[in-house]
Design an enzyme around this catalytic site. Structure first.
Site, mmCIF file in Angstrom:
data_model
loop_
_atom_site.group_PDB
_atom_site.id
_atom_site.type_symbol
_atom_site.label_atom_id
_atom_site.label_comp_id
_atom_site.label_asym_id
_atom_site.label_seq_id
_atom_site.Cartn_x
_atom_site.Cartn_y
_atom_site.Cartn_z
ATOM 1 C CD GLU A 46 -3.555 -2.235 7.173
ATOM 2 O OE1 GLU A 46 -2.528 -2.546 6.566
ATOM 3 O OE2 GLU A 46 -4.080 -1.110 7.085
ATOM 4 N N GLY A 97 2.530 2.381 10.783
ATOM 5 C CA GLY A 97 3.517 3.461 10.661
ATOM 6 C C GLY A 97 4.208 3.817 11.967
ATOM 7 C CG ASN A 128 -1.708 1.277 1.366
ATOM 8 O OD1 ASN A 128 -1.752 2.089 0.438
ATOM 9 N ND2 ASN A 128 -2.339 1.468 2.515
ATOM 10 C CB SER A 163 5.215 -1.759 11.890
ATOM 11 O OG SER A 163 4.839 -0.416 12.147
HETATM 12 P P1 13P Z 1 3.057 0.503 7.592
HETATM 13 O O1 13P Z 1 3.518 -0.828 7.013
HETATM 14 O O2 13P Z 1 3.820 1.657 7.096
HETATM 15 O O3 13P Z 1 2.934 0.419 9.078
HETATM 16 O O4 13P Z 1 1.556 0.715 7.028
HETATM 17 C C1 13P Z 1 0.626 -0.299 7.184
HETATM 18 C C2 13P Z 1 -0.585 0.038 6.396
HETATM 19 O O5 13P Z 1 -1.329 0.937 6.738
HETATM 20 C C3 13P Z 1 -0.840 -0.749 5.176
HETATM 21 O O6 13P Z 1 -2.115 -0.495 4.675
#
Ligand code: 13P
Length: 248
Positions: A166, A172, A9, A212
């Site tokens: 998620e 993030g 993504n 993450s």
């Molecule tokens: P990160 O892998 O940057 O934590 O983002 C996860 C995400 O929101 C994927 O849709």
């Protein structure tokens, strides 16, 4: 039996021309692996994705779709448009859209219906915020989101649905759910899907973990029995990391 899916993504990153070069490099360097690769990119990058990735075996898709079919909806992008650009997938209900754009479960369900009209596979995101996890209510919260987001949604087959768990606190932040915590949630999601759509459907539906995911934690996560791959943000922007995730 469930093919692993490593879905990147990209969120709002890279210019279209940077994306085009990145796609070409991926096609050249793609490892020989069983995992399915898919990239969920900004709308502006999709025509290049089709140009470069078509017939490569790598799939692409969008990060959102309009709940409307067509009409006076300035700024919106329809499922028909995504279909025309060869999208296999589209994310719906990402927590960033739920929070920054106040998207409700009912709206998410509408978007899923629009996608399924064009056989575009929705990647439905669910997951709890930190305070819900700390209160120990993450299972009921996440399953409630699943139930409301799938109200009236009847995918033709398990190939027409992907669920992504998620946890909002892991997106993030560098904080990942432990493989055991993620697995417990994935198992609960699969059990819920079995009640809703039947056991055979649930056994074949892919459930991704997102939050993450990095090359150094992916193997432990992806080896859990109910984790069928990842929905990856930051690490999917770097080609080396993404290639390592495909091999995890
Ligand atoms: P990160 O892998 O940057 O934590 O983002 C996860 C995400 O929101 C994927 O849709």
């Amino acid at each position: 039996m469930r093919k692993r899916l490593v879905a990147g993504n990209w969120k709002m990153h890279k210019s279209p021309s940077e994306a085009k070069a990145w796609f070409s490099a991926l096609v050249r360097q793609r490892p020989n692996t069983q995992a399915e690769a898919a990239l969920l990119v900004p709308f502006t990058h999709l025509a290049y994705a089709k140009e470069v990735l078509e017939n490569s075996g790598i799939h692409w898709g969008a990060q959102d779709v309009s709940a409307h079919r067509e009409g006076a909806y300035t700024g919106e992008v329809s499922a028909l448009m995504l279909c025309d650009l060869g999208c296999r997938y589209a994310i719906v209900g990402h927590s960033e859209r739920r929070s920054h754009h106040a998207e409700s479960d009912a709206l998410v369900a509408q978007k899923m219906l629009r996608l399924l009209e064009f056989s575009i596979v929705p990647i439905l995101c669910v997951g709890e915020p930190l305070e819900v996890r700390e209160a120990g209510k993450h299972l009921s919260y996440t399953l409630g989101q699943l139930e409301a987001s799938l109200a009236g949604v009847e995918p033709a087959s398990p190939a027409h649905l992907v669920v992504a768990y998620e946890p909002v606190w892991a997106i993030g932040t560098g904080k990942t759910a432990t493989p055991e915590d993620a697995e417990a949630m994935h198992q609960a999601i699969r059990q819920w899907l079995a009640r809703r759509y039947g056991t055979a459907f649930a056994e074949e539906t892919r459930i991704l973990y997102g939050g993450s995911v990095k090359p150094d934690n992916a193997t432990a996560l992806f080896s859990q029995p109910n984790i069928d791959g990842g929905l990856v943000g930051g690490a999917s922007l770097k080609l080396d990391d993404y290639l390592r995730l495909l091999l995890a």
